[in-house]
Design a protein around this motif. Structure first.
Motif, mmCIF file in Angstrom:
data_model
loop_
_atom_site.group_PDB
_atom_site.id
_atom_site.type_symbol
_atom_site.label_atom_id
_atom_site.label_comp_id
_atom_site.label_asym_id
_atom_site.label_seq_id
_atom_site.Cartn_x
_atom_site.Cartn_y
_atom_site.Cartn_z
ATOM 1 N N THR A 210 5.548 27.231 14.404
ATOM 2 C CA THR A 210 6.815 27.605 15.044
ATOM 3 C C THR A 210 7.243 26.589 16.090
ATOM 4 O O THR A 210 8.367 26.636 16.575
ATOM 5 N N GLY A 211 6.350 25.705 16.474
ATOM 6 C CA GLY A 211 6.650 24.716 17.496
ATOM 7 C C GLY A 211 5.375 24.037 17.948
ATOM 8 O O GLY A 211 4.320 24.177 17.312
ATOM 9 N N THR A 212 5.468 23.311 19.042
ATOM 10 C CA THR A 212 4.304 22.620 19.601
ATOM 11 C C THR A 212 4.136 23.001 21.064
ATOM 12 O O THR A 212 5.098 23.400 21.745
ATOM 13 N N TRP A 221 -4.290 21.838 30.463
ATOM 14 C CA TRP A 221 -5.526 22.235 29.783
ATOM 15 C C TRP A 221 -6.324 21.040 29.256
ATOM 16 O O TRP A 221 -7.363 21.223 28.621
ATOM 17 N N GLY A 222 -5.825 19.845 29.501
ATOM 18 C CA GLY A 222 -6.568 18.649 29.117
ATOM 19 C C GLY A 222 -6.546 18.351 27.639
ATOM 20 O O GLY A 222 -7.483 17.734 27.113
ATOM 21 N N MET A 223 -5.469 18.755 26.947
ATOM 22 C CA MET A 223 -5.383 18.522 25.506
ATOM 23 C C MET A 223 -4.663 17.211 25.223
ATOM 24 O O MET A 223 -3.634 16.915 25.843
ATOM 25 N N ALA A 224 -5.174 16.461 24.288
ATOM 26 C CA ALA A 224 -4.594 15.167 23.945
ATOM 27 C C ALA A 224 -3.793 15.278 22.656
ATOM 28 O O ALA A 224 -4.220 15.926 21.700
ATOM 29 N N GLY A 225 -2.625 14.663 22.610
ATOM 30 C CA GLY A 225 -1.835 14.647 21.387
ATOM 31 C C GLY A 225 -1.043 15.927 21.190
ATOM 32 O O GLY A 225 -1.049 16.843 22.010
ATOM 33 N N GLU A 226 -0.350 16.004 20.049
ATOM 34 C CA GLU A 226 0.497 17.148 19.732
ATOM 35 C C GLU A 226 -0.349 18.338 19.282
ATOM 36 O O GLU A 226 -1.248 18.189 18.464
ATOM 37 N N VAL A 227 -0.047 19.506 19.813
ATOM 38 C CA VAL A 227 -0.771 20.728 19.457
ATOM 39 C C VAL A 227 0.210 21.690 18.796
ATOM 40 O O VAL A 227 1.179 22.137 19.421
ATOM 41 N N VAL A 228 -0.027 22.004 17.533
ATOM 42 C CA VAL A 228 0.837 22.887 16.749
ATOM 43 C C VAL A 228 0.534 24.342 17.099
ATOM 44 O O VAL A 228 -0.632 24.733 17.261
ATOM 45 N N VAL A 229 1.569 25.158 17.206
ATOM 46 C CA VAL A 229 1.402 26.594 17.449
ATOM 47 C C VAL A 229 1.881 27.351 16.216
ATOM 48 O O VAL A 229 3.044 27.216 15.802
ATOM 49 N N ALA A 230 0.977 28.119 15.614
ATOM 50 C CA ALA A 230 1.296 28.883 14.403
ATOM 51 C C ALA A 230 2.002 30.181 14.754
ATOM 52 O O ALA A 230 1.844 30.731 15.854
#
Length: 484
Positions: A210-212, A221-230
């Motif tokens: 649905t988005g990122t 939260w220290g996340m690297a790169g694009e994170v997809v949200v289902a």
């Protein structure tokens, strides 16, 4: 790495899962339910955000490298909650939850409109979302007018994560606004409650993105790169994804705060007369049927509070298998009931109390009362054409073999116990997050867990329960008018 986030009624749970579907870590944060009036049940949507932040802080502290590698997030949550947000995305009032019965009159009015049965394939239950909006329009007209979007609980969290107003088909099925067969909002039903599609979230299949994740949260939260949200799923559909109940013939029985008999179906198969929920599943072109009771483990937790004894100790008084049914019968309608009665005014009842009735008697009566209520659900699914050969057990109550023995005997159906592990709604959400981020064949990803044991019905107990169940079924019609 993949995250599964489940917005429950009593807590938020977040799990961290590998691409091989091993759960590396989990964290929970408690939630409180507000009950401003009898029969009402509300939560502050901002409490979900605070609880999620607390759970994420734990995971980030314990597994920073793995959290940094997260590529997909899936969402699951309690269904039906009417979460009204303004144009700026802020909540207008507390969310009206699934077990809130205030809109019983509005539900009766909408249910009398044959279009709701024809289009949704379901009764309009007081706990569903549409009658709650009808109640808000009547009793809180300023709040109704200020509502820019109506979101379900997990989708309010999504709005925080991605700034997108979106939901999935399974959760949307519980609003009374979805054309469940066509998997689309019904303009006709929305108009019946003075709503329209501009105030609804966009619809997706549960395994779709649905988005990122917003960059600010990714940095936090220290996340690297694009994170997809289902898109994810309603709690029961997500739990079904967690245990692989996604194809015809597969079923589970859930002993959470509420109780559920859930069976996957290959087509939309409504049967309004039996009060079965016929909903979209969290996967494309898949549906499911549910029978739902509102107080399963919640009934046992109530007894624990009343007797001031922990639940495991209460069950421990019973031993492994009862020799015979309890002499006391219990209706577990502490918050009203859905399947098969659709009665928000129903309440719990003990009958048959005597001087010798002790805590063991009451505990067994509660366990059996919940089992009989789920037998009602099984009978309702059978009336809708679904026969269940065996179940998987999910939910906190499924940790008790004593209760599962009672359940298997009352249902006269074997119940499989998954091996030790986390296979609940948060796990199913993480699996959907994996599918959204990486693609793949759902049949290969959404598999059954290995079984640790199977609880078979005890023949003598099943025979004895047949008589107890018939007497139990006579209770509700006998006391219904007294409850009003």
């Amino acid at each position: 790495m993949y995250l599964g986030i489940d917005i429950g009624t009593s807590s938020i749970k977040v799990i961290l899962m590998t691409a091989e579907q091993d759960v590396l870590a989990s964290a929970t944060a408690p939630l409180e339910v507000m009950r401003p009036q009898p029969g009402w049940s509300e939560q502050d949507p901002n409490a979900w955000i605070a609880a999620l932040g607390g759970a994420m802080d734990i995971l980030k502290r314990e597994r920073p490298a793995e959290v940094a590698a997260v590529k997909g997030i899936g969402l699951s949550g309690q269904m039906h909650g009417a979460t009204l947000v303004a144009k700026d995305g802020a909540p207008i009032r507390p969310s009206i939850l699934w077990n809130d019965g205030r809109s019983a009159e509005e539900a009766r009015r909408l249910d009398a409109d044959p279009r709701f049965h024809e289009i949704t394939g379901n009764l309009v239950f007081p706990g569903f979302t549409a009658p709650k909006l009808a109640w808000v329009k009547t009793h809180e007209p300023d709040n109704f007018a200020a509502t820019a979007k109506v979101l379900l609980p997990k989708d309010f969290v999504r709005l925080y994560l991605t700034a997108d107003a979106a939901t999935d088909m399974s959760d949307a099925s519980g609003t009374s606004w979805l054309d469940v067969g066509k998997r689309a909002w019904s303009p006709e039903l929305l108009a019946a409650t003075d709503m329209d599609e501009s105030r609804m979230p966009k619809l997706y299949e549960g395994s779709q993105a649905t988005g990122t994740l917003r960059p600010a949260l990714a940095r936090l939260w220290g996340m690297a790169g694009e994170v997809v949200v289902a898109a994810g799923g309603g709690d029961n559909a997500a739990a079904a994804c967690g245990v692989g109940v996604t194809h015809p013939g597969a079923a589970f029985v859930s002993l959470g705060t509420s109780g559920v008999v859930f069976a996957a179906t290959e087509a939309f198969a409504p049967n309004v007369e039996s009060a079965v929920h016929a909903f979209c599943h969290a996967l494309p072109n898949t549906w499911h049927q549910m029978g739902v009771i509102l107080s399963a483990a919640g009934s046992l937790e109530w007894l624990s509070r009343l007797l001031k004894e922990p639940v495991p100790d209460l069950i421990g008084h019973l031993g492994n298998t009862p020799d015979y049914p309890a002499p006391v019968l219990f209706l577990p309608y502490l918050s009203g009931e859905r399947t098969p009665h659709n009665d928000a005014a129903a309440r719990g009842v003990f009958i048959g109390l005597a001087q010798e009735s002790d805590r063991a008697t009451l505990t067994q009566a509660v366990l059996e009362g919940v089992a009989f209520a789920l037998a009602d659900c099984q009978a309702a699914l059978a009336a809708a054409g679904t026969t269940i050969p065996r179940y998987l057990a999910v939910g906190g109550g499924s940790r008790s073999k004593t209760w599962l023995t009672i359940m298997a005997s009352a249902l006269n159906t074997p119940i499989g116990i998954p091996e030790e592990g986390d296979y609940g709604a948060a796990f199913g959400a993480a699996r959907l997050g994996l599918l959204a981020a990486e693609g793949g064949d759902p049949a290969e990803i959404l598999t059954h867990p290995p079984l640790a044991d199977t609880i078979d019905p005890v023949p003598a107990l099943s025979e004895a329960y047949r008589d107890s169940y018939e007497r139990w079924r006579a209770l509700y019609p006998a006391v219904r008018d007294v409850m009003r």
